[in-house]
Design a protein around this motif. Sequence first.
Motif, PDB file in Angstrom:
ATOM      1  N   ALA A   4       7.055 -14.511  -5.485  1.00 46.04           N
ATOM      2  CA  ALA A   4       7.114 -13.814  -4.197  1.00 46.04           C
ATOM      3  C   ALA A   4       8.568 -13.644  -3.763  1.00 46.04           C
ATOM      4  N   THR A   5       8.828 -12.542  -3.107  1.00 48.79           N
ATOM      5  CA  THR A   5      10.132 -12.254  -2.531  1.00 48.79           C
ATOM      6  C   THR A   5      10.040 -12.491  -1.041  1.00 48.79           C
ATOM      7  N   CYS A   6      11.070 -13.115  -0.466  1.00 54.12           N
ATOM      8  CA  CYS A   6      11.107 -13.354   0.980  1.00 54.12           C
ATOM      9  C   CYS A   6      12.274 -12.599   1.601  1.00 54.12           C
ATOM     10  N   ARG A   7      12.060 -12.132   2.817  1.00 60.23           N
ATOM     11  CA  ARG A   7      13.115 -11.439   3.548  1.00 60.23           C
ATOM     12  C   ARG A   7      13.032 -11.827   5.018  1.00 60.23           C
ATOM     13  N   THR A 139       9.940 -13.842   8.936  1.00 59.14           N
ATOM     14  CA  THR A 139      10.159 -14.006   7.506  1.00 59.14           C
ATOM     15  C   THR A 139       8.963 -13.375   6.802  1.00 59.14           C
ATOM     16  N   THR A 141       7.023 -12.632   3.428  1.00 60.66           N
ATOM     17  CA  THR A 141       6.837 -13.105   2.058  1.00 60.66           C
ATOM     18  C   THR A 141       5.960 -12.098   1.340  1.00 60.66           C
ATOM     19  N   ALA A 147       6.998  -6.283  -2.691  1.00 63.11           N
ATOM     20  CA  ALA A 147       8.436  -6.008  -2.562  1.00 63.11           C
ATOM     21  C   ALA A 147       8.738  -4.563  -2.940  1.00 63.11           C
ATOM     22  N   ASP A 151      10.110  -1.652  -0.231  1.00 60.68           N
ATOM     23  CA  ASP A 151      11.529  -1.675  -0.589  1.00 60.68           C
ATOM     24  C   ASP A 151      12.453  -1.077   0.468  1.00 60.68           C
TER      25      ASP A 151
END
Length: 155
Positions: A4-7, A139, A141, A147, A151
């Motif tokens: 997983a990508t987190c931002r 946040t 996830t 992702a 994008d």
Amino acid sequence: MPAATCRLIQLPDEAATARLAAAISDVLQPGDTVLLSGEIGAGKSAFARALIRSRMGPNEDVPSPTFTLVQTYETPDAEIWHCDLYRLTDPQEVLELGLEDAFAAAICLIEWPDRLGDLAPQNALSMAFEAGVPAHSVTVTMPGNWAMRLDRLHG
């Protein structure tokens, strides 16, 4: 499945929350679930309302599902389920709401997803809201292909 990508995204005002909701709304499709966690007042409901209005129109009445547990909305391309699970005490109560079927066929916005227990969809987009001064934040996830789908989000 890729990791997983987190931002982390800052939300300085309600307009920023609405822009984020609209951006995410643009990519949602039937079978998608968005898990909205955070303390009371962190922005979960404001985000859900903004997302629903971005799909239905700015004048759509979007009441809180706190007492009804579920509010549904029909759009031309998908049914949206807005759920507030705060009052549930056992994950099995989720089954009584019909959420399992909704996870497969509708767009589901779930406040208080911890109440789902093991029933939370593994591929759900997770958004952890945090109240802060001077700005709230979230946040995000993104497991699997989220992702790539999101994008254009910038944090």
